[in-house]
Design a protein around this motif. Structure first.
Motif, mmCIF file in Angstrom:
data_model
loop_
_atom_site.group_PDB
_atom_site.id
_atom_site.type_symbol
_atom_site.label_atom_id
_atom_site.label_comp_id
_atom_site.label_asym_id
_atom_site.label_seq_id
_atom_site.Cartn_x
_atom_site.Cartn_y
_atom_site.Cartn_z
ATOM 1 N N VAL A 115 0.857 -1.183 0.000
ATOM 2 C CA VAL A 115 0.000 0.000 0.000
ATOM 3 C C VAL A 115 0.895 1.236 0.000
ATOM 4 C CG1 VAL A 115 -0.277 0.027 2.535
ATOM 5 C CG2 VAL A 115 -1.964 1.180 1.086
ATOM 6 N N GLU A 117 0.933 5.775 -0.397
ATOM 7 C CA GLU A 117 0.200 6.988 -0.023
ATOM 8 C C GLU A 117 -0.017 7.919 -1.215
ATOM 9 O OE1 GLU A 117 -1.069 7.569 3.013
ATOM 10 O OE2 GLU A 117 -0.240 5.720 3.852
ATOM 11 N N LYS A 125 -4.952 6.389 -0.488
ATOM 12 C CA LYS A 125 -4.200 5.130 -0.496
ATOM 13 C C LYS A 125 -4.267 4.466 -1.864
ATOM 14 C CE LYS A 125 -3.902 4.759 4.171
ATOM 15 N NZ LYS A 125 -2.722 5.213 4.808
#
Length: 141
Positions: A115, A117, A125
């Protein structure tokens, strides 16, 4: 993930040993889910999937992502801006000389992807997930 999506934990028959995982999974699934591999960019079965439905862990069946949160990130892997937080967990991954956040299935510990940002609103996300780590249940079926 949308609040109306029921949380499903997946199968209860999660293997106890790596030998059992090898029996259950294909060679490619084992490499991704258990050995923390990555499928080649732009090769995944679900990269261009557009149907409504749910994405489940290929290892145990836990519901991980809803199709409503899937988007085209241009990264080469299926991307989602949100996940079923009850079904995933994250940890720091420092392999390959970089610091990333690994995404794992909370039910079976399978490696799903990472994941970042740099995703769209409302979460910001980008869950960058290997297609091999997923099964898809279409709402149309």
């Amino acid at each position: 993930m949308a609040d109306e999506t029921p949380v499903e934990s997946g199968r209860d028959d999660v293997p106890d040993s790596e030998d059992e995982w090898r029996e259950r999974l294909s060679e490619e699934e084992y490499e991704i889910l258990r050995a923390r591999g990555t499928e080649p960019k732009f090769s995944g079965e679900y990269l261009d999937e557009k149907d409504d439905g749910s994405y489940r862990c290929a290892g145990c069946g836990a519901v991980l992502f809803d199709s409503e949160t899937k988007y085209d990130s241009g990264s080469g892997w299926p991307a989602f801006y949100d996940a079923n937080q009850d079904a995933i967990e994250t940890r720091t991954d420092t392999r390959h000389g970089m610091r990333r956040i690994e995404v794992l299935c909370r039910n079976c510990g399978g490696h799903l992807g990472h994941v970042f940002e740099d995703g769209p609103e409302p979460t910001g996300k980008r869950y960058c997930i290997n297609s091999v780590a997923l099964d898809f249940d279409s709402d149309a079926e």
